[in-house]
Structures are given as C-alpha cells and as structure tokens.
Design a protein around this motif. Structure first.
Motif, PDB file in Angstrom:
ATOM      1  N   ILE A  35      13.532  -5.616   9.972  1.00 20.87           N
ATOM      2  CA  ILE A  35      13.921  -6.656  10.921  1.00 20.87           C
ATOM      3  C   ILE A  35      12.704  -7.157  11.700  1.00 20.87           C
ATOM      4  O   ILE A  35      12.612  -8.328  12.046  1.00 20.87           O
ATOM      5  N   LYS A  36      11.748  -6.272  11.942  1.00 21.57           N
ATOM      6  CA  LYS A  36      10.561  -6.616  12.728  1.00 21.57           C
ATOM      7  C   LYS A  36       9.553  -7.452  11.947  1.00 21.57           C
ATOM      8  O   LYS A  36       8.632  -8.028  12.531  1.00 21.57           O
ATOM      9  N   LEU A  37       9.707  -7.508  10.620  1.00 17.77           N
ATOM     10  CA  LEU A  37       8.769  -8.251   9.778  1.00 17.77           C
ATOM     11  C   LEU A  37       9.196  -9.708   9.640  1.00 17.77           C
ATOM     12  O   LEU A  37      10.371 -10.032   9.761  1.00 17.77           O
ATOM     13  N   GLU A  38       8.230 -10.546   9.335  1.00 16.51           N
ATOM     14  CA  GLU A  38       8.537 -11.947   9.039  1.00 16.51           C
ATOM     15  C   GLU A  38       9.317 -12.010   7.733  1.00 16.51           C
ATOM     16  O   GLU A  38       9.197 -11.135   6.869  1.00 16.51           O
ATOM     17  N   SER A  39      10.080 -13.072   7.556  1.00 23.77           N
ATOM     18  CA  SER A  39      10.862 -13.251   6.346  1.00 23.77           C
ATOM     19  C   SER A  39       9.963 -13.220   5.112  1.00 23.77           C
ATOM     20  O   SER A  39       8.954 -13.917   5.052  1.00 23.77           O
ATOM     21  N   GLY A  40      10.300 -12.376   4.157  1.00 24.83           N
ATOM     22  CA  GLY A  40       9.538 -12.256   2.914  1.00 24.83           C
ATOM     23  C   GLY A  40       8.424 -11.230   2.956  1.00 24.83           C
ATOM     24  O   GLY A  40       7.885 -10.858   1.917  1.00 24.83           O
ATOM     25  N   ALA A  41       8.077 -10.740   4.152  1.00 23.07           N
ATOM     26  CA  ALA A  41       7.022  -9.719   4.255  1.00 23.07           C
ATOM     27  C   ALA A  41       7.590  -8.365   3.836  1.00 23.07           C
ATOM     28  O   ALA A  41       8.706  -8.009   4.195  1.00 23.07           O
ATOM     29  N   VAL A  42       6.798  -7.614   3.065  1.00 23.55           N
ATOM     30  CA  VAL A  42       7.199  -6.305   2.583  1.00 23.55           C
ATOM     31  C   VAL A  42       6.147  -5.290   3.004  1.00 23.55           C
ATOM     32  O   VAL A  42       4.953  -5.563   2.922  1.00 23.55           O
ATOM     33  N   SER A  43       6.612  -4.120   3.442  1.00 28.16           N
ATOM     34  CA  SER A  43       5.711  -3.052   3.809  1.00 28.16           C
ATOM     35  C   SER A  43       6.144  -1.784   3.084  1.00 28.16           C
ATOM     36  O   SER A  43       7.330  -1.460   3.052  1.00 28.16           O
ATOM     37  N   GLU A  44       5.176  -1.102   2.501  1.00 31.92           N
ATOM     38  CA  GLU A  44       5.477   0.121   1.750  1.00 31.92           C
ATOM     39  C   GLU A  44       4.617   1.261   2.266  1.00 31.92           C
ATOM     40  O   GLU A  44       3.438   1.088   2.546  1.00 31.92           O
ATOM     41  N   GLU A  45       5.248   2.422   2.369  1.00 28.46           N
ATOM     42  CA  GLU A  45       4.556   3.652   2.709  1.00 28.46           C
ATOM     43  C   GLU A  45       4.721   4.591   1.521  1.00 28.46           C
ATOM     44  O   GLU A  45       5.844   4.916   1.139  1.00 28.46           O
ATOM     45  N   ARG A  46       3.598   4.995   0.931  1.00 32.64           N
ATOM     46  CA  ARG A  46       3.668   5.943  -0.185  1.00 32.64           C
ATOM     47  C   ARG A  46       4.126   7.281   0.326  1.00 32.64           C
ATOM     48  O   ARG A  46       3.840   7.658   1.448  1.00 32.64           O
ATOM     49  N   GLY A  47       4.803   8.011  -0.509  1.00 35.11           N
ATOM     50  CA  GLY A  47       5.388   9.279  -0.102  1.00 35.11           C
ATOM     51  C   GLY A  47       4.531  10.482  -0.426  1.00 35.11           C
ATOM     52  O   GLY A  47       3.307  10.413  -0.436  1.00 35.11           O
ATOM     53  N   ASP A  48       5.221  11.568  -0.717  1.00 31.96           N
ATOM     54  CA  ASP A  48       4.607  12.881  -0.887  1.00 31.96           C
ATOM     55  C   ASP A  48       3.797  13.026  -2.175  1.00 31.96           C
ATOM     56  O   ASP A  48       3.017  13.940  -2.304  1.00 31.96           O
ATOM     57  N   ILE A  49       4.042  12.136  -3.134  1.00 37.80           N
ATOM     58  CA  ILE A  49       3.381  12.314  -4.432  1.00 37.80           C
ATOM     59  C   ILE A  49       2.507  11.130  -4.769  1.00 37.80           C
ATOM     60  O   ILE A  49       2.564  10.094  -4.183  1.00 37.80           O
TER      61      ILE A  49
END
Length: 147
Positions: free
Chosen positions: A133-147
């Motif tokens: 919700i905090k991102l602009e429309s169409g913006a994607v943010s990814e956080e890589r996980g444990d592997i």
C-alpha cells in the motif's frame, strides 16, 4: 530451484476501493523463505488486490523454477473462483481469474486452498500486502529469504 514450493498471498485495500497493495511469501516445502514480495496497486478493491497478490506470487514461483506449488490465501472468493467452485461473473474478476489459470499452466502441480486468519504465514503475507500500500502503483519490492 526445481521442486515443491509453498505460496501464501494476501491483498489489502484501505477503503474498498482504496489505496491497495498485494503481498506474497514464497517458501520451499520445508518452510525456508525464498522471497517476500509486495506491490503497490494504486486504487483498487480488496478482491482485485487479492488476485494481484496471487498473480505476483505465482510469477515468483515460476521465476524460481518451482514445478509444484501449494497456495494458501485467506480470500475464499479467490480460492473458490480459481478452483471453479464459484462462478466469476464480474468481467474484471474473470480476467484476473483467467490470468491465474494461465499462470498455473507453467507448473506441473498446482493446488490452492482457503485458510482462515490468522496464521504465522498469513500474517506475513498480510504484512507484505500492507507494505505494498505504501508503494506507488506498479512498484514492486522483493526481499530475498533464507536461501
């Protein structure tokens, strides 16, 4: 990363329609987090946000090479429409459902289930959706996980 994956998805909308976000958590079968991802959707309904979260997560699973995916979401509407239990009458919902059905053709095994809130994983997917919700429309943010 071939093998079996688990996907938790959730959508959020502040108002209905309102500022919306999509979130997903992709894991290996043994529970290791591969990716946490969220997307800003601009103004959308909660149902659209739920579908967009599922689409976002499925694309991640395909990109990571999962051949089998078990999907969990707290939207009974989305899970039942994708499973063909409920009809999809609204044109926009129909298009979103068809996109999911096309994406699932990219994996050998696909299973989607409705889960009641809250569980540890639905809470994490919910957190991702609210971050979207905090991102602009169409913006994607990814956080890589444990592997």
């Amino acid at each position: 990363m071939a093998g079996k994956g688990i996907l938790h998805f959730d959508g959020a909308s502040k108002g209905n329609p309102g500022k919306a976000g999509a979130g997903a958590v992709l894991m290996t079968e043994d529970g290791r987090v591969v990716s946490r991802i969220h997307e800003g959707l601009g103004v959308a309904t909660n149902n659209v946000a739920e579908y967009r979260a599922l689409t976002l997560g499925l694309k991640q699973a395909i990109d990571h090479g999962f051949e089998s995916i078990k999907v969990y979401g707290d939207s009974q509407l989305v899970t039942d429409q994708v499973n063909g239990v409920w009809q999809t009458k609204n044109q926009n919902m129909k298009e979103l459902c068809n996109e999911v059905r096309q994406l699932k053709e990219n994996v050998d095994s696909f299973e989607i289930s409705h889960v009641r809130r809250p569980t540890k994983r639905t809470l994490e997917a919910d957190r991702q959706a609210n971050n979207g919700i905090k991102l602009e429309s169409g913006a994607v943010s990814e956080e890589r996980g444990d592997i």
